[in-house]
Scaffold this motif. Sequence first.
Motif, PDB file in Angstrom:
ATOM      1  N   GLY A   1       0.446  -8.591  -6.228  1.00  0.00           N
ATOM      2  CA  GLY A   1       0.143  -7.665  -7.325  1.00  0.00           C
ATOM      3  C   GLY A   1      -1.351  -7.429  -7.425  1.00  0.00           C
ATOM      4  O   GLY A   1      -2.098  -7.573  -6.450  1.00  0.00           O
ATOM      5  N   GLY A   2      -1.789  -7.033  -8.623  1.00  0.00           N
ATOM      6  CA  GLY A   2      -3.219  -6.845  -8.842  1.00  0.00           C
ATOM      7  C   GLY A   2      -3.707  -5.480  -8.397  1.00  0.00           C
ATOM      8  O   GLY A   2      -2.932  -4.624  -7.943  1.00  0.00           O
ATOM      9  N   GLY A   3      -5.022  -5.339  -8.463  1.00  0.00           N
ATOM     10  CA  GLY A   3      -5.669  -4.034  -8.272  1.00  0.00           C
ATOM     11  C   GLY A   3      -5.408  -3.387  -6.936  1.00  0.00           C
ATOM     12  O   GLY A   3      -5.224  -2.169  -6.860  1.00  0.00           O
ATOM     13  N   ALA A   4      -5.380  -4.179  -5.865  1.00  0.00           N
ATOM     14  CA  ALA A   4      -5.260  -3.572  -4.536  1.00  0.00           C
ATOM     15  C   ALA A   4      -3.927  -2.834  -4.396  1.00  0.00           C
ATOM     16  O   ALA A   4      -3.851  -1.778  -3.765  1.00  0.00           O
TER      17      ALA A   4
ATOM     18  N   GLN B   1     -11.086  -9.353   3.789  1.00  0.00           N
ATOM     19  CA  GLN B   1     -11.924 -10.430   3.244  1.00  0.00           C
ATOM     20  C   GLN B   1     -12.040 -10.325   1.723  1.00  0.00           C
ATOM     21  O   GLN B   1     -12.038 -11.340   1.023  1.00  0.00           O
ATOM     22  N   SER B   2     -12.101  -9.112   1.207  1.00  0.00           N
ATOM     23  CA  SER B   2     -12.268  -8.957  -0.244  1.00  0.00           C
ATOM     24  C   SER B   2     -11.038  -9.460  -0.992  1.00  0.00           C
ATOM     25  O   SER B   2     -11.155 -10.005  -2.090  1.00  0.00           O
ATOM     26  N   ILE B   3      -9.863  -9.322  -0.395  1.00  0.00           N
ATOM     27  CA  ILE B   3      -8.653  -9.860  -1.042  1.00  0.00           C
ATOM     28  C   ILE B   3      -8.701 -11.393  -1.000  1.00  0.00           C
ATOM     29  O   ILE B   3      -8.405 -12.062  -1.988  1.00  0.00           O
ATOM     30  N   ILE B   4      -9.131 -11.945   0.123  1.00  0.00           N
ATOM     31  CA  ILE B   4      -9.212 -13.404   0.233  1.00  0.00           C
ATOM     32  C   ILE B   4     -10.246 -13.937  -0.757  1.00  0.00           C
ATOM     33  O   ILE B   4     -10.013 -14.941  -1.434  1.00  0.00           O
TER      34      ILE B   4
ATOM     35  N   GLU C   1      -3.931   0.308  -6.633  1.00  0.00           N
ATOM     36  CA  GLU C   1      -4.839   1.290  -6.030  1.00  0.00           C
ATOM     37  C   GLU C   1      -4.161   2.024  -4.861  1.00  0.00           C
ATOM     38  O   GLU C   1      -4.240   3.243  -4.746  1.00  0.00           O
ATOM     39  N   PHE C   2      -3.476   1.263  -4.007  1.00  0.00           N
ATOM     40  CA  PHE C   2      -2.770   1.913  -2.908  1.00  0.00           C
ATOM     41  C   PHE C   2      -1.656   2.814  -3.441  1.00  0.00           C
ATOM     42  O   PHE C   2      -1.471   3.938  -2.957  1.00  0.00           O
ATOM     43  N   GLU C   3      -0.924   2.321  -4.434  1.00  0.00           N
ATOM     44  CA  GLU C   3       0.174   3.136  -4.989  1.00  0.00           C
ATOM     45  C   GLU C   3      -0.368   4.462  -5.514  1.00  0.00           C
ATOM     46  O   GLU C   3       0.231   5.520  -5.298  1.00  0.00           O
ATOM     47  N   ARG C   4      -1.524   4.404  -6.183  1.00  0.00           N
ATOM     48  CA  ARG C   4      -2.137   5.639  -6.704  1.00  0.00           C
ATOM     49  C   ARG C   4      -2.518   6.578  -5.562  1.00  0.00           C
ATOM     50  O   ARG C   4      -2.218   7.764  -5.593  1.00  0.00           O
ATOM     51  N   SER C   5      -3.160   6.044  -4.542  1.00  0.00           N
ATOM     52  CA  SER C   5      -3.612   6.960  -3.477  1.00  0.00           C
ATOM     53  C   SER C   5      -2.444   7.482  -2.643  1.00  0.00           C
ATOM     54  O   SER C   5      -2.499   8.615  -2.164  1.00  0.00           O
TER      55      SER C   5
ATOM     56  N   ALA D   1      -1.553  -4.000   1.051  1.00  0.00           N
ATOM     57  CA  ALA D   1      -1.970  -2.829   0.264  1.00  0.00           C
ATOM     58  C   ALA D   1      -3.415  -2.451   0.588  1.00  0.00           C
ATOM     59  O   ALA D   1      -3.742  -1.270   0.753  1.00  0.00           O
ATOM     60  N   ALA D   2      -4.288  -3.463   0.708  1.00  0.00           N
ATOM     61  CA  ALA D   2      -5.702  -3.194   0.996  1.00  0.00           C
ATOM     62  C   ALA D   2      -5.846  -2.573   2.391  1.00  0.00           C
ATOM     63  O   ALA D   2      -6.632  -1.635   2.599  1.00  0.00           O
TER      64      ALA D   2
END
Length: 367
Positions: free
Chosen positions: A33-36, A23-26, A39-43, A235-236
Amino acid sequence: MIPFVDLKAQYRQIRQELDEAIQSIIDRTAFIGGGAVSEFERSFSEYLGVSFTVGVGNGTDALFLALKAAGLGEGDEVLVPAMTFIATSEAVSMCGATPVFVDVDTDGLLIDLEQANRKVSERTRAIIPVHLYGQPADMDSVVEFAGTHDLAIVEDCAQSHGATFNKSVTGTIGHVGCFSFYPGKNLGAFGDGGAVVTNDEELAERVRMLANHGRLDKYNHLIEGVNSRLDALQAAILSVKLKYLEGWTEARIRNAAHYSESLEDIPEIRVPVTLPDRRHVFHLYVIRAERRDELMEYLKSHEVGVGIHYPIPIPLLEAYAYQGHNPEDFPVAAGASQEILSLPMFPELSQSDTDRVSELIRKYYHA
Ligand SMILES: *Cc1c(COP(=O)(O)O)cnc(C)c1O
């Protein structure tokens, strides 16, 4: 009914967290792209202990982009094991190179470096060890072999999230590691997804560029690439699931141990061998069975989901008829393909489920 995999069981466990992430992505309407994604790539990098993760469209593209970024192209040859999913060799052909198939070893069905040695030519540029069913290939030997012949090592980790060889995590041992997040994989999205991981910054940058139309910023296309990005929804979802991966992996290993304890004394069965110095993450639990096809029908008729991974060695598929192979070229893979049977395997499988499957197999063989 005991299904082969049960993705709903996992969703039920963490439904609220996943629904909120989606829901937060929607709500943000930031779908590409973007933060999600970062963020996944980092974790994921942190989880593996690797410097760079590039999210891509799927595992097949991860292999293709890694090979392409490593400079593979027309006229080059890449060593590929005969026992794998077709994506491994497809990726080689997609970048214009030629897959050269190599038989596998008897115990692990992993690439056989003795046969690989006989198949090296002056055109050989890379080797793809596949960590089949979740069991790492012998990476000490692969690294030594690749050093001797000056080959790039592209690890196919589509089935080996979190598996280790000598405490090193698969995907971080060769030059580059390729992951799939297909829903049924050990870490699965709600659609297609994949990642390329590496400690080589230049290689990571090239993969990122190739995966995104050959650009690093909006309209500055340095080369022609393709469109193969991990999307923000996936990603989320993956970021939520990654937190549970270790627990799920431990559950897979426990389930495998339960099966093996109950099955190992049946003479008609061989349980999977975990080779030394490995953490096998049991994407699949694959036995070898006498009268395999009859056993498979018996289990199906008792509502147990089973599969064969894979029924035809890749070089013997119609798609590779042009290479003119026959089963004698790959005796181990060809023999194994008649005996292998994948039993139900997923983290949420209960011990009463594995007991029931083992009991049925016992009954079938009058053991
Ligand atoms: C699943 C798989 C792939 C391909 O991954 P996709 O995400 O389905 O493209 C590649 N290699 C192996 C060994 C696989 O099991």
